[in-house]
Design a protein around this motif. Structure first.
Motif, short mmCIF file in Angstrom:
data_model
loop_
_atom_site.label_atom_id
_atom_site.label_comp_id
_atom_site.label_asym_id
_atom_site.label_seq_id
_atom_site.Cartn_x
_atom_site.Cartn_y
_atom_site.Cartn_z
N ALA A 22 19.87 -11.52 5.25
CA ALA A 22 19.26 -10.85 6.40
C ALA A 22 20.00 -11.16 7.69
N ASN A 23 20.67 -12.31 7.73
CA ASN A 23 21.38 -12.73 8.94
C ASN A 23 22.89 -12.78 8.74
N VAL A 24 23.40 -11.97 7.82
CA VAL A 24 24.83 -12.03 7.50
C VAL A 24 25.69 -11.67 8.71
N ALA A 25 25.17 -10.93 9.65
CA ALA A 25 25.92 -10.59 10.86
C ALA A 25 26.21 -11.83 11.71
N ASP A 26 25.40 -12.88 11.56
CA ASP A 26 25.61 -14.11 12.30
C ASP A 26 26.55 -15.08 11.58
N ILE A 27 26.93 -14.76 10.35
CA ILE A 27 27.84 -15.60 9.57
C ILE A 27 29.26 -15.07 9.80
N GLN A 28 30.16 -15.94 10.16
CA GLN A 28 31.53 -15.51 10.42
C GLN A 28 32.19 -15.02 9.14
N ASP A 29 33.08 -14.05 9.28
CA ASP A 29 33.81 -13.54 8.12
C ASP A 29 34.65 -14.66 7.51
N GLY A 30 34.49 -14.87 6.22
CA GLY A 30 35.20 -15.95 5.53
C GLY A 30 34.45 -17.26 5.48
N GLU A 31 33.32 -17.35 6.19
CA GLU A 31 32.54 -18.59 6.21
C GLU A 31 31.79 -18.77 4.90
N ILE A 32 31.75 -19.99 4.42
CA ILE A 32 31.04 -20.31 3.18
C ILE A 32 29.62 -20.75 3.53
N CYS A 33 28.65 -20.28 2.75
CA CYS A 33 27.26 -20.68 2.94
C CYS A 33 26.66 -21.01 1.57
N TYR A 34 25.51 -21.69 1.59
CA TYR A 34 24.88 -22.18 0.37
C TYR A 34 23.45 -21.65 0.30
N ALA A 35 23.15 -20.91 -0.79
CA ALA A 35 21.80 -20.41 -1.03
C ALA A 35 21.02 -21.47 -1.80
N ILE A 36 20.08 -22.12 -1.11
CA ILE A 36 19.37 -23.24 -1.72
C ILE A 36 18.47 -22.81 -2.87
N GLN A 38 19.14 -20.43 -5.02
CA GLN A 38 19.96 -20.04 -6.17
C GLN A 38 20.94 -21.15 -6.57
N ASP A 39 21.00 -22.23 -5.79
CA ASP A 39 21.91 -23.34 -6.04
C ASP A 39 23.34 -22.82 -6.22
N ARG A 40 23.78 -21.99 -5.24
CA ARG A 40 25.07 -21.33 -5.36
C ARG A 40 25.71 -21.12 -3.99
N HIS A 41 27.03 -21.22 -3.93
CA HIS A 41 27.78 -20.98 -2.71
C HIS A 41 28.23 -19.53 -2.63
N TYR A 42 28.21 -18.99 -1.41
CA TYR A 42 28.65 -17.63 -1.15
C TYR A 42 29.61 -17.64 0.02
N GLN A 43 30.42 -16.59 0.11
CA GLN A 43 31.33 -16.41 1.25
C GLN A 43 31.09 -15.04 1.83
N ASN A 44 31.05 -14.96 3.16
CA ASN A 44 30.88 -13.68 3.83
C ASN A 44 32.21 -12.94 3.83
N GLU A 45 32.24 -11.81 3.18
CA GLU A 45 33.44 -10.97 3.15
C GLU A 45 33.06 -9.59 3.68
N GLY A 46 33.30 -9.37 4.95
CA GLY A 46 33.02 -8.09 5.57
C GLY A 46 31.55 -7.71 5.56
N GLY A 47 30.67 -8.68 5.75
CA GLY A 47 29.24 -8.40 5.79
C GLY A 47 28.56 -8.42 4.43
N ILE A 48 29.28 -8.83 3.39
CA ILE A 48 28.71 -8.93 2.03
C ILE A 48 28.86 -10.37 1.56
N LEU A 49 27.78 -10.93 1.02
CA LEU A 49 27.83 -12.28 0.47
C LEU A 49 28.38 -12.22 -0.95
N VAL A 50 29.54 -12.83 -1.15
CA VAL A 50 30.22 -12.81 -2.44
C VAL A 50 30.19 -14.21 -3.03
N PRO A 51 29.79 -14.37 -4.31
CA PRO A 51 29.78 -15.70 -4.93
C PRO A 51 31.17 -16.33 -4.88
#
Length: 78
Positions: A22-36, A38-51
């Motif tokens: 919902a807040n992917v616009a606030d995540i910098q492109d290429g920034e890694i984030c962690y979905a607690i 799903q216990d999984r890391h994602y990276q923002n690639e052009g507004g899409i969270l990619v595992p």
């Protein structure tokens, strides 16, 4: 080769997947984030969270010689 010192701890952005998406616009492109949830890391690639890496289920299959989806045919020697 010696390791550099001091080392810095990488602390990725954390939250539920729904909150991150919902807040992917606030995540910098290429920034890694962690979905607690799903216990999984994602990276923002052009507004899409990619595992970033394989899921735990996929990692558990890594030791198997044959994995689902390998598209292997049975060969019969006549």
């Amino acid at each position: 080769m010696p390791l550099s010192s001091p080392r810095y701890i990488l602390k990725p952005l954390r939250g539920t997947y729904a909150a991150l998406a919902a807040n992917v616009a606030d995540i910098q492109d290429g920034e890694i984030c962690y979905a607690i949830d799903q216990d999984r890391h994602y990276q923002n690639e052009g507004g899409i969270l990619v595992p970033v890496a394989a899921s735990k289920e996929q990692g558990a299959l890594a030791d198997a010689a044959l994995q689902p989806g390998d598209n292997v045919s049975d060969l019969i020697n006549d």
